[in-house]
Design a protein around this motif. Structure first.
Motif, short mmCIF file in Angstrom:
data_model
loop_
_atom_site.label_atom_id
_atom_site.label_comp_id
_atom_site.label_asym_id
_atom_site.label_seq_id
_atom_site.Cartn_x
_atom_site.Cartn_y
_atom_site.Cartn_z
N SER A 1 36.63 41.00 50.05
CA SER A 1 36.07 41.93 49.06
C SER A 1 34.58 41.68 48.91
O SER A 1 34.10 40.55 49.09
N ALA B 1 43.90 32.88 41.21
CA ALA B 1 43.16 33.98 40.59
C ALA B 1 41.74 34.06 41.14
O ALA B 1 41.23 35.14 41.46
N LEU C 1 38.90 38.59 34.45
CA LEU C 1 39.93 37.58 34.27
C LEU C 1 39.53 36.54 33.23
O LEU C 1 40.34 36.09 32.42
N ALA D 1 35.75 41.17 39.10
CA ALA D 1 37.16 40.82 38.90
C ALA D 1 37.29 39.48 38.19
O ALA D 1 38.13 39.31 37.30
N LEU D 2 36.47 38.51 38.57
CA LEU D 2 36.52 37.20 37.93
C LEU D 2 36.08 37.27 36.47
O LEU D 2 36.65 36.61 35.60
N ASP E 1 32.12 42.97 43.73
CA ASP E 1 33.46 43.35 43.25
C ASP E 1 34.26 42.12 42.85
O ASP E 1 34.98 42.12 41.84
N ALA E 2 34.15 41.06 43.64
CA ALA E 2 34.85 39.81 43.31
C ALA E 2 34.32 39.22 42.01
O ALA E 2 35.11 38.72 41.18
N ALA F 1 40.52 37.00 43.91
CA ALA F 1 39.47 37.98 43.64
C ALA F 1 38.61 38.24 44.86
O ALA F 1 37.94 39.27 44.96
N GLN F 2 38.62 37.31 45.82
CA GLN F 2 37.82 37.47 47.04
C GLN F 2 38.53 38.33 48.09
O GLN F 2 37.89 38.80 49.03
N ALA G 1 41.32 41.38 47.81
CA ALA G 1 42.23 42.23 47.04
C ALA G 1 43.53 42.46 47.80
O ALA G 1 43.54 42.68 49.00
#
Length: 207
Positions: free
Chosen positions: A184, A151, A196, A192-193, A188-189, A155-156, A158
């Motif tokens: 990414s 995960a 999560l 996303a983290l 943005d990463a 995220a790094q 996509a």
């Protein structure tokens, strides 16, 4: 003698006049016809009243009940529990290039190092995966990597595929695929983290 008088009959049996006797409809048939007409009129009236209820709003009771059943609760949905994810420094990443372009693995490894990951081996992908990874890339690691490492590393990049193998170590491979251009963006990463780690509560159903 009238023409209506049968031959050989006279006297009191003689029929006089120029009008034929008329036959009356049996009363039973007349009563059945009246009853059927009344029933038909009643059905037509009932159907008309139903249509009037629909168009005037008198038949909205079922719709009101349905809306009440679908009305979302005023109470706020319970937040989902936060997910515990490993820090980038806890993940050792091997970066391999499975594309025909040179220098990609080194550039990606340097960027991952800047983002706090522990970088292991860097170079061309093994023959099993060289020029055989479609898409942006593949994450390859032990089964336990699916609990967190995939995960964080995913995220790094996509769209990266995920696959496990039988290795006994904790390191994870990042194999760059034929569609890879760059990792990414860091912001943005990070978003996303964060999503999560703190998943948003489920939204209420829309009616």
């Amino acid at each position: 003698m009238s023409m209506l008088t049968p031959p050989g009959m006279g006297g009191k049996y003689r029929i006089t006049g120029d009008k034929y006797p008329r036959m009356r409809r049996p009363r039973r048939r007349l009563a059945a016809a009246v009853t059927g007409s009344a029933l038909a009129v009643g059905l037509i009236g009932w159907g008309t009243s139903q249509l009037i209820d629909v168009f005037t709003g008198n038949g909205t009771r079922s719709a009101t009940v349905a809306k009440a059943a679908c009305k979302p609760s005023k109470a706020s949905p319970a937040p989902l529990p936060a997910r515990s994810l490993p820090r980038p420094a806890q993940i050792k990443v091997n970066v391999y290039n499975a594309t025909p372009r040179s220098g990609l693995a080194k550039a990606a490894a340097e960027e991952l190092k800047k983002r706090g990951f522990a970088v292991g081996q860097v170079g061309n992908a093994p023959e099993l995966y060289d020029k055989k990874v479609a898409g942006t890339g593949m994450l390859l690691g032990p089964p336990q990597a699916t609990q967190g490492a995939f995960a964080v590393l995913g995220a790094q990049l996509a769209g990266a595929q995920q696959k496990t193998d039988a290795r006994e170590t904790e390191d994870v491979d990042l194999i760059l695929g034929t569609a890879f251009k760059e990792l990414s963006k860091k912001e943005d990463a990070d978003r996303a983290l964060a999503a999560l780690a703190n998943p948003a509560p489920a939204s209420s159903p829309k009616c």
